[in-house]
Design a protein around this motif. Structure first.
Motif, short mmCIF file in Angstrom:
data_model
loop_
_atom_site.label_atom_id
_atom_site.label_comp_id
_atom_site.label_asym_id
_atom_site.label_seq_id
_atom_site.Cartn_x
_atom_site.Cartn_y
_atom_site.Cartn_z
N LYS A 82 9.29 -9.46 -3.20
CA LYS A 82 10.45 -9.21 -2.34
C LYS A 82 11.68 -10.02 -2.75
O LYS A 82 12.73 -9.90 -2.14
CB LYS A 82 10.09 -9.55 -0.88
N TYR A 96 3.71 -11.96 -2.67
CA TYR A 96 4.59 -11.18 -1.79
C TYR A 96 6.03 -11.68 -1.88
O TYR A 96 6.96 -10.87 -1.97
CB TYR A 96 4.09 -11.25 -0.35
N ALA A 145 -0.20 -7.51 -1.36
CA ALA A 145 0.49 -8.81 -1.35
C ALA A 145 0.87 -9.21 0.07
O ALA A 145 0.75 -10.38 0.45
CB ALA A 145 1.74 -8.75 -2.24
N LEU A 146 1.30 -8.23 0.88
CA LEU A 146 1.63 -8.52 2.27
C LEU A 146 0.39 -8.96 3.05
O LEU A 146 0.45 -9.87 3.87
CB LEU A 146 2.27 -7.29 2.92
N LEU A 162 2.24 -3.88 -3.10
CA LEU A 162 3.03 -4.62 -2.11
C LEU A 162 2.25 -4.77 -0.81
O LEU A 162 2.33 -5.81 -0.16
CB LEU A 162 4.36 -3.91 -1.88
#
Length: 198
Positions: free
Chosen positions: A72, A68, A15-16, A12
């Motif tokens: 989410k 991302y 991805a962020l 994550l």
């Protein structure tokens, strides 16, 4: 389970980071497009690099943010049929969607890798002043595809019941805003109409 959670946090975070790069690319695109419009309109001197540069920017800004948003659950989605299914079949449909997303990521990564190899071997470049090497946008698609496939496996949709359980029960009193206030006379009277209004 702790190791899996650590892997998820790391993925994550990656991805962020790509999503932040995508935002920076969009900001740079805004500046370069504004510059190109100004010099074209005011000085009649359009650039030869704005279009190819921003074409690559659109590709990077779009593809880098996808993993991302998928992780989410904030990507654009459309439920056509499977939300009307019973919970068991709905979960199956969600897992099929995750598998299709992972497959898309793999196909994107493989296709981009082959295209990148051809571009590097042939020394292919784009047009314009900067002559961006064509393997660069291919590398962006490759990274996005790999991460999308990983994210689709590590972040499957939550079970339908878990979504409902995650939301806290509402304890707020119902709003009375916009509700007509009865006259004292009607409320005090013993008529059915007065009781219905109160």
């Amino acid at each position: 389970m702790t190791a899996l959670n650590s892997i998820r946090k790391y993925v994550l975070a990656c991805a962020l980071a790509l999503a932040v790069v995508a935002m920076a690319v969009v900001g740079l695109m805004m500046l370069t497009i504004t510059y190109d419009v100004i010099v074209r309109a005011v000085f009649s001197a359009p650039t030869d690099w704005a279009y190819p540069l921003n074409s690559a920017g659109v590709l990077a800004g779009t593809s880098l943010a996808i993993p991302y948003f998928y992780a989410k659950g904030q990507h654009i989605s459309m439920d056509l049929v499977h939300r009307a299914l019973p919970p068991g079949l709905r979960r199956t449909a969600d897992l099929v969607t995750s598998a299709a997303t992972a497959f898309l990521g793999v196909v994107l990564a493989l296709t981009a890798y082959r295209s990148m190899a051809v571009a590097i071997e042939g020394g292919l470049t784009g047009s314009g002043t900067f002559s961006i090497p064509l393997w660069v946008p291919d590398a962006v698609l490759f990274v996005s595809g790999v991460l999308l496939a990983v994210v689709a496996v590590l972040f499957p949709p939550p079970p339908p019941d878990a979504v409902a359980e995650d939301q806290p029960p509402s304890t707020a009193a119902p709003s009375t805003e916009g509700t007509p206030v009865p006259d004292d006379g009607d409320a005090a009277s013993g008529t059915a109409e007065g009781k219905a209004r109160s």
